[in-house]
Design an enzyme around this catalytic site. Structure first.
Site, PDB file in Angstrom:
ATOM      1  N   ASP A  37      47.051  33.709 -74.435  1.00 22.64           N
ATOM      2  CA  ASP A  37      47.435  32.589 -73.565  1.00 22.64           C
ATOM      3  C   ASP A  37      48.913  32.746 -73.193  1.00 22.64           C
ATOM      4  O   ASP A  37      49.678  33.403 -73.905  1.00 22.64           O
ATOM      5  CB  ASP A  37      47.222  31.245 -74.280  1.00 22.64           C
ATOM      6  CG  ASP A  37      46.982  30.086 -73.309  1.00 22.64           C
ATOM      7  OD1 ASP A  37      45.833  29.586 -73.258  1.00 22.64           O
ATOM      8  OD2 ASP A  37      47.934  29.698 -72.596  1.00 22.64           O
ATOM      9  N   ASP A  61      51.079  36.565 -69.951  1.00 22.00           N
ATOM     10  CA  ASP A  61      51.020  35.847 -68.679  1.00 22.00           C
ATOM     11  C   ASP A  61      50.037  36.582 -67.768  1.00 22.00           C
ATOM     12  O   ASP A  61      50.329  37.679 -67.283  1.00 22.00           O
ATOM     13  CB  ASP A  61      52.409  35.782 -68.033  1.00 22.00           C
ATOM     14  CG  ASP A  61      52.371  35.028 -66.703  1.00 22.00           C
ATOM     15  OD1 ASP A  61      51.272  34.564 -66.297  1.00 22.00           O
ATOM     16  OD2 ASP A  61      53.436  34.910 -66.067  1.00 22.00           O
ATOM     17  N   ASN A  88      38.401  33.316 -70.005  1.00 18.05           N
ATOM     18  CA  ASN A  88      38.290  31.855 -69.968  1.00 18.05           C
ATOM     19  C   ASN A  88      39.494  31.174 -69.319  1.00 18.05           C
ATOM     20  O   ASN A  88      39.373  30.056 -68.830  1.00 18.05           O
ATOM     21  CB  ASN A  88      38.101  31.347 -71.409  1.00 18.05           C
ATOM     22  CG  ASN A  88      38.324  29.860 -71.521  1.00 18.05           C
ATOM     23  OD1 ASN A  88      37.516  29.053 -71.061  1.00 18.05           O
ATOM     24  ND2 ASN A  88      39.457  29.473 -72.123  1.00 18.05           N
ATOM     25  N   TYR A 153      39.948  26.864 -55.704  1.00 12.73           N
ATOM     26  CA  TYR A 153      39.370  27.009 -57.054  1.00 12.73           C
ATOM     27  C   TYR A 153      37.916  27.470 -56.964  1.00 12.73           C
ATOM     28  O   TYR A 153      37.481  28.395 -57.658  1.00 12.73           O
ATOM     29  CB  TYR A 153      39.481  25.660 -57.765  1.00 12.73           C
ATOM     30  CG  TYR A 153      38.949  25.596 -59.170  1.00 12.73           C
ATOM     31  CD1 TYR A 153      39.679  26.099 -60.236  1.00 12.73           C
ATOM     32  CD2 TYR A 153      37.718  24.991 -59.435  1.00 12.73           C
ATOM     33  CE1 TYR A 153      39.193  26.019 -61.539  1.00 12.73           C
ATOM     34  CE2 TYR A 153      37.227  24.895 -60.728  1.00 12.73           C
ATOM     35  CZ  TYR A 153      37.968  25.403 -61.770  1.00 12.73           C
ATOM     36  OH  TYR A 153      37.481  25.321 -63.057  1.00 12.73           O
ATOM     37  N   LYS A 157      36.191  30.947 -58.240  1.00 13.16           N
ATOM     38  CA  LYS A 157      35.097  30.963 -59.228  1.00 13.16           C
ATOM     39  C   LYS A 157      33.849  31.612 -58.641  1.00 13.16           C
ATOM     40  O   LYS A 157      33.119  32.302 -59.354  1.00 13.16           O
ATOM     41  CB  LYS A 157      34.807  29.546 -59.718  1.00 13.16           C
ATOM     42  CG  LYS A 157      35.959  28.914 -60.518  1.00 13.16           C
ATOM     43  CD  LYS A 157      36.238  29.653 -61.814  1.00 13.16           C
ATOM     44  CE  LYS A 157      37.168  28.859 -62.734  1.00 13.16           C
ATOM     45  NZ  LYS A 157      37.432  29.570 -63.994  1.00 13.16           N
ATOM     46  N   THR A 188      38.820  18.174 -71.482  1.00  8.46           N
ATOM     47  CA  THR A 188      39.872  19.064 -71.995  1.00  8.46           C
ATOM     48  C   THR A 188      41.191  18.623 -71.347  1.00  8.46           C
ATOM     49  O   THR A 188      41.185  17.781 -70.441  1.00  8.46           O
ATOM     50  CB  THR A 188      39.627  20.544 -71.575  1.00  8.46           C
ATOM     51  OG1 THR A 188      39.837  20.657 -70.158  1.00  8.46           O
ATOM     52  CG2 THR A 188      38.239  21.044 -71.932  1.00  8.46           C
TER      53      THR A 188
HETATM   54  N1  LIG Z   1      37.289  21.445 -68.197  1.00 11.91           N
HETATM   55  C1  LIG Z   1      36.376  21.498 -67.246  1.00 11.91           C
HETATM   56  O1  LIG Z   1      35.803  20.471 -66.853  1.00 11.91           O
HETATM   57  C2  LIG Z   1      35.997  22.816 -66.633  1.00 11.91           C
HETATM   58  C3  LIG Z   1      34.930  22.832 -65.723  1.00 11.91           C
HETATM   59  C4  LIG Z   1      34.543  24.028 -65.151  1.00 11.91           C
HETATM   60  C5  LIG Z   1      35.209  25.195 -65.479  1.00 11.91           C
HETATM   61  N2  LIG Z   1      36.259  25.164 -66.353  1.00 11.91           N
HETATM   62  C6  LIG Z   1      36.925  26.425 -66.642  1.00 11.91           C
HETATM   63  O2  LIG Z   1      36.974  26.616 -68.045  1.00 11.91           O
HETATM   64  C7  LIG Z   1      38.121  27.384 -68.376  1.00 11.91           C
HETATM   65  C8  LIG Z   1      38.918  26.669 -69.460  1.00 11.91           C
HETATM   66  O3  LIG Z   1      39.326  25.411 -68.966  1.00 11.91           O
HETATM   67  P1  LIG Z   1      39.875  24.207 -69.875  1.00 11.91           P
HETATM   68  O4  LIG Z   1      39.248  22.990 -69.368  1.00 11.91           O
HETATM   69  O5  LIG Z   1      39.783  24.572 -71.301  1.00 11.91           O
HETATM   70  O6  LIG Z   1      41.369  24.182 -69.364  1.00 11.91           O
HETATM   71  P2  LIG Z   1      42.752  24.053 -70.160  1.00 11.91           P
HETATM   72  O7  LIG Z   1      43.752  23.718 -69.103  1.00 11.91           O
HETATM   73  O8  LIG Z   1      42.600  23.179 -71.336  1.00 11.91           O
HETATM   74  O9  LIG Z   1      42.970  25.546 -70.647  1.00 11.91           O
HETATM   75  C9  LIG Z   1      43.285  26.609 -69.772  1.00 11.91           C
HETATM   76  C10 LIG Z   1      44.170  27.575 -70.528  1.00 11.91           C
HETATM   77  O10 LIG Z   1      44.489  28.669 -69.653  1.00 11.91           O
HETATM   78  C11 LIG Z   1      45.837  29.008 -69.902  1.00 11.91           C
HETATM   79  N3  LIG Z   1      46.454  29.689 -68.774  1.00 11.91           N
HETATM   80  C12 LIG Z   1      46.737  29.143 -67.560  1.00 11.91           C
HETATM   81  N4  LIG Z   1      47.444  30.029 -66.825  1.00 11.91           N
HETATM   82  C13 LIG Z   1      47.606  31.137 -67.598  1.00 11.91           C
HETATM   83  C14 LIG Z   1      48.277  32.375 -67.409  1.00 11.91           C
HETATM   84  N5  LIG Z   1      48.963  32.641 -66.293  1.00 11.91           N
HETATM   85  N6  LIG Z   1      48.240  33.282 -68.405  1.00 11.91           N
HETATM   86  C15 LIG Z   1      47.590  33.014 -69.577  1.00 11.91           C
HETATM   87  N7  LIG Z   1      46.962  31.845 -69.819  1.00 11.91           N
HETATM   88  C16 LIG Z   1      46.971  30.923 -68.829  1.00 11.91           C
HETATM   89  C17 LIG Z   1      46.528  27.670 -70.145  1.00 11.91           C
HETATM   90  O11 LIG Z   1      47.778  27.845 -70.805  1.00 11.91           O
HETATM   91  C18 LIG Z   1      45.492  26.927 -70.968  1.00 11.91           C
HETATM   92  O12 LIG Z   1      45.707  27.082 -72.358  1.00 11.91           O
HETATM   93  C19 LIG Z   1      38.901  27.562 -67.068  1.00 11.91           C
HETATM   94  O13 LIG Z   1      38.598  28.833 -66.499  1.00 11.91           O
HETATM   95  C20 LIG Z   1      38.364  26.464 -66.186  1.00 11.91           C
HETATM   96  O14 LIG Z   1      38.483  26.772 -64.818  1.00 11.91           O
HETATM   97  C21 LIG Z   1      36.658  23.991 -66.938  1.00 11.91           C
END
Ligand SMILES: NC(=O)c1ccc[n+]([C@@H]2O[C@H](COP(=O)([O-])OP(=O)(O)OC[C@H]3O[C@@H](n4cnc5c(N)ncnc54)[C@H](O)[C@@H]3O)[C@@H](O)[C@H]2O)c1
Length: 254
Positions: A37, A61, A88, A153, A157, A188
């Protein structure tokens, strides 16, 4: 015998809500886990929460191609292998098209689509050499159906879903499996604003056939299946984990 028998999994976005859930499930199923992360403090919190010496943080990053491409080697140097990649990490971009700028569009694609591509390219040679590797991409319901304000977005995806299928057909005969999970709404940090407004939570329940929103473990379960051996005859699919949201239109009386 556990599902992963000490296999090494790298999970990006591991400091986030779904990421921690996936890491926990992988550890429970016997894997060693590299948590990747950009958020170093968040990674420390995640590792502490997991409380398991087999969970190791890697700050990276994913907006930087060089750092991204270098991650598999760091993981291999530490653990001596790399068997599972879970792409993820993601960023959400909620802006309607008229207000969306080209730089927002590019940034959204960079993190959600280009980074998984760079990481997949970087893990493939080692996985092919060892004769086996599993890749699971975390897409979104917004990659399966258009959602207002999610043009960038959703396009990213949808691209990730097609990248998933492309890897499966190009590398399936070389011991590589690449599948995706498309979550619906999961509580989340990314979606925390939804849950402050009762009107929004009520509408989420209305549009979801199972009548609730998701938790990280609802996404971790199909990830474990797709990363493990029970899914060895499945390649290139995207599993919606959305409580039925994308199954169809289900308003009453229409
Ligand atoms: N939460 C939802 O409802 C939902 C729905 C559909 C899809 N998703 C997908 O699930 C995945 C996880 O989402 P989440 O809800 O846990 O989000 P979150 O924001 O809690 O976690 C995302 C993580 O990605 C990390 N990240 C962002 N940019 C980064 C970078 N440049 N380098 C390294 N790490 C980076 C962030 O620091 C964070 O820890 C994502 O791909 C999101 O698009 C989430």
């Amino acid at each position: 015998m556990t599902t992963f028998e000490n296999d090494v999994a790298v999970v990006t976005g591991a400091a986030g809500g779904i990421g921690v859930g996936i890491c926990r499930a992988l550890l429970d199923a016997g894997a060693r886990v590299a948590l990747a992360d950009v958020d170093a403090d968040g990674l420390d919190r995640a590792v502490e929460e997991l409380g398991d010496a087999r969970a190791v943080p890697f700050v990276v990053d994913l907006g930087d191609d060089e750092q991204t491409a270098g991650l598999p080697e760091r993981v291999r140097d530490h653990f001596g292998g790399l068997d599972v990649l879970v792409n993820n990490a993601g960023i959400r971009q909620v802006t309607e098209i008229a207000d969306l700028t080209p730089s927002e569009w590019r940034r959204t694609l960079d993190i959600n689509l280009v980074a998984p591509f760079v990481l997949i390219r970087a893990v493939l040679p080692g996985m092919v050499e060892q004769g086996r590797g599993k890749i699971v991409n975390i897409a979104s319901l917004a990659g399966l159906t258009a959602v207002r304000g999610r043009a960038a977005y959703g396009a990213a995806k949808a691209g990730l879903i097609m990248l998933t299928r492309s890897v499966a057909i190009e590398f399936g005969s070389r011991g590589i499996w690449c599948n995706a999970v498309a979550p619906g709404v999961v509580e989340t940090p990314m979606t925390s604003s939804f849950f402050q407004d009762p009107a929004v939570t009520e509408s989420l329940v209305q549009v979801t056939p199972v009548g609730r929103w998701g938790r990280p473990k609802d996404i971790a379960a199909p990830v474990i299946f797709l990363a493990g051996r029970a899914s060895d005859f499945i390649n290139g699919v995207t599993v919606p984990a959305d409580g039925g949201w994308t199954a169809g239109y289900h308003a009453v009386g229409v």
